[in-house]
Design a protein around this motif. Structure first.
Motif, short mmCIF file in Angstrom:
data_model
loop_
_atom_site.label_atom_id
_atom_site.label_comp_id
_atom_site.label_asym_id
_atom_site.label_seq_id
_atom_site.Cartn_x
_atom_site.Cartn_y
_atom_site.Cartn_z
N UNK A 1 6.32 -1.25 -9.01
CA UNK A 1 6.90 -0.46 -10.10
C UNK A 1 7.35 0.91 -9.62
N UNK A 2 6.97 1.30 -8.40
CA UNK A 2 7.37 2.61 -7.88
C UNK A 2 8.13 2.49 -6.56
N UNK A 3 8.46 1.27 -6.16
CA UNK A 3 9.02 1.10 -4.82
C UNK A 3 10.45 0.62 -4.82
N UNK A 4 11.11 0.69 -3.66
CA UNK A 4 12.46 0.16 -3.49
C UNK A 4 12.49 -1.36 -3.66
N UNK A 5 13.69 -1.94 -3.80
CA UNK A 5 13.79 -3.36 -4.14
C UNK A 5 13.15 -4.32 -3.17
N UNK A 6 13.15 -4.01 -1.85
CA UNK A 6 12.69 -4.99 -0.87
C UNK A 6 11.23 -4.84 -0.48
N UNK A 7 10.54 -3.82 -0.99
CA UNK A 7 9.15 -3.63 -0.55
C UNK A 7 8.23 -4.64 -1.24
N UNK A 8 7.07 -4.85 -0.66
CA UNK A 8 6.08 -5.78 -1.17
C UNK A 8 4.84 -5.01 -1.61
N UNK A 9 4.03 -5.56 -2.52
CA UNK A 9 2.82 -4.86 -2.95
C UNK A 9 1.81 -4.75 -1.81
N UNK A 10 1.14 -3.62 -1.75
CA UNK A 10 0.14 -3.37 -0.71
C UNK A 10 -1.18 -3.03 -1.39
N UNK A 11 -2.23 -3.71 -0.95
CA UNK A 11 -3.57 -3.48 -1.49
C UNK A 11 -4.54 -3.19 -0.35
N UNK A 12 -5.59 -2.50 -0.67
CA UNK A 12 -6.72 -2.38 0.26
C UNK A 12 -7.99 -2.65 -0.52
N UNK A 13 -8.99 -3.11 0.20
CA UNK A 13 -10.27 -3.38 -0.46
C UNK A 13 -10.91 -2.06 -0.87
N UNK A 14 -11.47 -2.04 -2.06
CA UNK A 14 -12.13 -0.83 -2.51
C UNK A 14 -13.28 -0.50 -1.57
N UNK A 15 -13.43 0.79 -1.33
CA UNK A 15 -14.44 1.24 -0.38
C UNK A 15 -13.86 1.56 0.98
N UNK A 16 -12.61 1.08 1.23
CA UNK A 16 -11.95 1.43 2.49
C UNK A 16 -11.04 2.64 2.27
N UNK A 17 -10.52 3.17 3.39
CA UNK A 17 -9.68 4.36 3.28
C UNK A 17 -8.41 4.07 2.50
N UNK A 18 -8.07 4.97 1.59
CA UNK A 18 -6.78 4.94 0.90
C UNK A 18 -5.70 5.34 1.89
N UNK A 19 -4.46 4.98 1.60
CA UNK A 19 -3.37 5.33 2.52
C UNK A 19 -3.29 6.84 2.72
#
Length: 903
Positions: free
Chosen positions: A372-390
């Protein structure tokens, strides 16, 4: 997607997408003097190029000024208006800036992004379009849906289809049963539709309305007229409430005029209508995927008692999903070609949203990049909770705030010092290049190409990426004195970097990355040569003005460098990315030429197999390898098959590696995974692997071995060298896989192993536990039960039924037995019991396959959200806890340990 006609050129030293649209007349006065056809053709080329760049990460449109004005002129109001209409915004400079340079005129295009479209968060089309080719009825009008309306319409249709699938009923947003007007006897249009005869000049007893349209027959080129008329009206009626298209009625007087019989061939007319409707693009969100429902009625029109001609009526039923008049007018850059999007591809991209994680997975993962905040070709990125945020990873790896604030920060510091010690004069060369910049960060790499999954270039000493205030990013490539071809390498790397920062990293600001080549001369380090940064003069807005922009770009860079395809992708049915931890990235960043042999010890769930796959890709790029030259060796077939599907290397089991009679002539590099479970029984695999990788004594290949002694499942000789001889050695001590309750259980088991270690676990290996970290914050469950066989089978089936009802899929489940013989013993009973249950969201129970049931040993290196461990036992008591640890560590969210009781 279909190839289009504009040429796409990437010109050294230009490092951006550049679409050349040829000669274009510029200037308001000049364009007003053009013939309408020529003006529209030129405008169409410019708009098409702009749309393609908006949807593909941004870039530059280059046009040559066709008129002979000696001084620069403006672009022209019609061109600017067309671009404003394309983005459906009056804020032209949010996406476009232009600059004449000599006879060339450049339009700089920023990438489209959903959040820049509208403040209304519910209206966020993912891509830009000149036309949706979707129509609807509004009163007596046919309206073309713009991007906003098309987005809302498609989202509603998608939700309705999902509702019907889950509830087997009408969706809540379905239009009230006014649709029955189409067939109701009270509907006058329906009554006319049932008639076989009308009188010429007769006035129909009803006007045009939302479900009724009157059109006359054309007196010229009847087939072409029908083909052009039908698509919009069929689309509009089908996408609204259905309706009737009367062909042969005057829309003002409502008089029946028909078409003279000598001017129409009825069979041909019906064939044209049917053929045109059959070619209308359909986009389905439902599983039934029906065609458009319609009926054609030809009514005789009489003058007196003589047949004059015919009236044609097409009755159209409401459509379940979306009917297009033609493929949308929207373009994208694919493989350096401009392609037009099909309705299916356009529809998928238009409403592409983050996957719907079931509640328990949503609790376990944190979004790092939302569509919802990215350019048309990007894919969703997740990290496991408890790990470093980007943001945390960015501050740790690429801090944007140097200390002191008026200096540049060189990072990684260790690599910078290595490079300075290896190359005399490099420090002075870099310092001299950095003098104009007072604040920012310079990120070194032995090869930025390899970091971007491109092939390394021989002769490049290093690359350095500068992100500084009041400057666009610049990538410096430093060559040795005699090296050539650096500009092409640097340009290609910069091109990929820019595309990935936007289309993978999700950066939405205006962006260009410059390329500059430096040559380090041995005899005089002050006599370096710098290549041109760029031949295109980008606007000032493409330079960074503050740390906020720099941080946003560096966080996009974190995603570019640390992302990998998540196992969630297979479970969710769409591509999802996860991020490496800082510890994993540091391992991945190692210089392969200085670490040709490496032992990597990792605790359960620390990501050893992920790292093995990433290093395999890196080997390919550093050494320019064909996948057939890299060998991945593991103990079990399921893990082998998983790696084979990636097509990045050759993958075999340890037994095949040892016993195979074929020669490994092509193999240069070997990755060994789950080596703690290897055995020496069939031959010395380590000696063979070492011999293969060291055939070229002057330049040996890569041999990396991943293992965890805590998960050793046997007491036989493993074939590994003594721990003291496993050098060099690295450790992965951050456990990232398991939910808290499972992680606590693993720590309990490890403590038991620590207190009673098996004879083949080196005592000094226990020291690694002092460095162990367990990522907290993810809820899950651990269940331990004693049941008889009948109870166990019933319990597994019931729990699977409950979990699947809560949103999990069969791909989330693994049922693991102690041995292969027990797999054969329990498999049929379990699957038979599961197939007795009614799973409302699963139509085909055959997806409960034999692959769900496996042995613990064969499942080593793999993982699932839900793991059932059946009667965990081992022949050797000494390794029981190791075996239990291997079993339990496979589970991400829910773990069931089910032991057989005698009752």
């Amino acid at each position: 997607m279909k190839k289009n006609h504009c040429s796409l050129v990437l010109e050294p030293p230009c490092s951006d997408l550049v679409i050349d649209v040829g000669e274009v007349t510029l200037g308001e006065r000049n364009r007003n003097e053009l013939q309408k056809t020529q003006r529209e053709q030129e405008k169409a080329r410019v708009v098409q190029a702009a749309c393609a760049l908006l949807n593909s990460g941004g870039g530059v449109i280059r046009m040559e000024m066709k008129n002979k004005d000696e001084h620069p002129v403006e672009m022209g109001q019609d061109l600017e208006l067309a671009l404003r209409e394309l983005i459906q915004s009056s804020d032209f400079q949010a996406f476009f800036e232009y600059n004449p340079q000599g006879r060339n005129f450049y339009i700089f295009v920023k990438s489209w992004s959903s959040d820049s479209f509208s403040e209304d968060t519910s209206v966020k089309p993912r891509i830009c379009s000149l036309s949706s080719s979707l129509y609807c009825r509004s009163g007596t009008c046919v309206l073309a849906m713009d991007s906003r309306k098309a987005f809302g319409f498609l989202m509603t249709k998608k939700k309705d289809a999902k509702y019907r699938l889950n509830n087997e009923g009408s969706p809540p947003s379905k239009i009230p049963q006014i649709d029955h007007q189409n067939t109701s006897e009270s509907n006058p249009a329906y009554r006319i539709f049932q008639m076989n005869r009308l009188t010429y000049g007769e006035i129909l007893p009803f006007p045009e309305s939302q479900c009724i349209e009157f059109k006359q027959f054309s007196t010229k080129n009847m087939p072409k007229y029908i083909k052009n008329l039908i698509p919009q009206y069929i689309s509009a009626f089908a996408n609204t409430r259905g309706g009737y298209l009367f062909i042969g009625v005057d829309d003002e007087s409502k008089k029946v005029l028909g078409c003279a019989k000598e001017n129409v061939d009825l069979k041909s007319l019906k064939d044209i209508i049917a053929g045109t409707i059959s070619k209308l693009p359909l986009v389905h969100f439902c599983s039934s995927q029906p065609m458009v429902e319609y009926s054609i009625k030809i009514i005789d029109v009489f003058k007196g008692e003589e047949l004059y001609g015919y009236l044609c009526v097409i009755k159209v039923e409401p459509f379940c999903c979306a009917v297009f008049s033609e493929d949308p007018k929207s373009w994208i850059v694919n493989n350096k070609k401009i392609c037009s999007l099909t309705a299916k591809k356009w529809g998928d991209m238009m409403i592409d949203t983050d996957p719907e994680l079931i509640s328990e997975l949503a609790e376990a993962f944190e979004s790092q990049l939302s569509l919802s905040h990215g350019p048309p070709l990007c894919r969703p990125v997740y990290s496991k909770k408890g790990l470093e945020h980007k943001a945390d990873l960015q501050q740790r790896l690429f801090p944007a705030h140097p200390v002191p604030s008026d200096h540049l920060r060189y990072t990684p510091e260790s690599l910078w010092q290595e490079l300075v010690s290896e190359h005399e004069g490099l420090e002075e060369l870099i310092h001299r290049q950095m003098r104009p910049f007072s604040q920012g960060i310079l990120i070194f790499s032995r090869s930025w190409a390899v970091d971007l999954n491109l092939q390394e270039k021989e002769g490049v000493l290093c690359d350095a990426l500068l992100i500084a205030q009041n400057s666009p990013p610049i990538l410096y490539t430093i060559l040795g004195e005699q090296e050539t071809g650096g500009q092409d390498y640097c340009t290609s790397t910069v091109f990929t970097l820019k595309q990935k920062l936007v289309n993978l990293g999700g950066y939405t600001g205006k962006l260009c990355v410059m390329a500059k080549v430096l040559r380090l001369r041995a005899e005089s380090n002050t006599d370096s040569l710098g290549g041109e940064v760029s031949l295109i003069d980008y606007p000032r807005s493409y330079s960074f003005l503050g740390t906020q922009q720099a941080e946003a770009l560096l966080q996009a860079l974190v995603i570019v460098l640390l992302s990998f395809r998540s196992l969630l992708s297979d479970q969710l049915g769409c591509e999802v990315l996860n991020l490496l931890t800082a510890q994993q990235y540091e391992l991945f960043s190692k210089n392969l030429r200085k670490n040709r042999e490496l032992f990597v010890h990792g605790l359960p769930g620390s990501g050893k197999t992920i790292m093995a796959m990433k290093i395999t890709e890196k080997i390919r790029n550093v050494f320019h390898c064909d996948p057939r030259e890299i060998l991945y060796v593991c103990e079990n077939q399921p893990l082998r098959d998983t790696i084979r599907k990636m097509k990045i290397c050759k993958a075999v089991t340890r037994k095949t590696f040892i016993k195979s009679i074929f020669k490994f002539k092509l193999i240069q590099h070997i990755i060994i995974d789950e080596a703690q479970n290897f055995r020496k029984e069939n031959g010395d695999w380590y000696k063979k692997a070492k011999a293969i990788t060291q055939r070229k004594k002057a330049c040996p290949g890569i041999l990396w071995i991943f293992l965890d002694y805590f998960q050793t499942s046997h007491l036989s000789q493993s074939g590994l060298p003594l721990l003291s001889e496993q050098y060099p050695r690295e450790e992965l001590t951050k456990v990232v896989r398991n939910a808290d309750e499972i992680a606590n259980y693993l720590q309990e088991i490890i403590q038991k192993i620590r207190e009673h270690p098996p004879p083949n676990l080196p005592p000094e290996y226990l020291v690694m536990l002092h460095e162990a970290e367990w990522a907290p914050g993810v809820t899950g469950s651990k269940t331990i039960k004693n049941l008889n066989l009948e109870q166990m089978v019933t319990y597994i089936a019931n729990e699977c039924h409950r979990l699947l009802r809560n949103g999990y899929s069969p791909k989330d489940i693994a049922i693991l037995c102690s041995t292969e013989s027990e797999v054969n013993k329990y498999k049929d009973k379990i699957l038979k019991e599961m197939k007795k249950r009614k799973f409302s969201q699963i139509n085909d129970v055959s997806i409960f396959t034999e692959d769900m049931v496996d042995s613990v040993r064969r499942f080593s290196g793999l993982e699932r959200n839900i793991v059932f461990g059946i009667n965990p036992t081992t022949a050797e008591t000494a390794i029981y806890n190791n075996f239990l640890l291997c079993l339990a560590s496979r589970a991400n969210k829910h773990l069931y340990i089910l032991s057989l009781s005698n009752s």
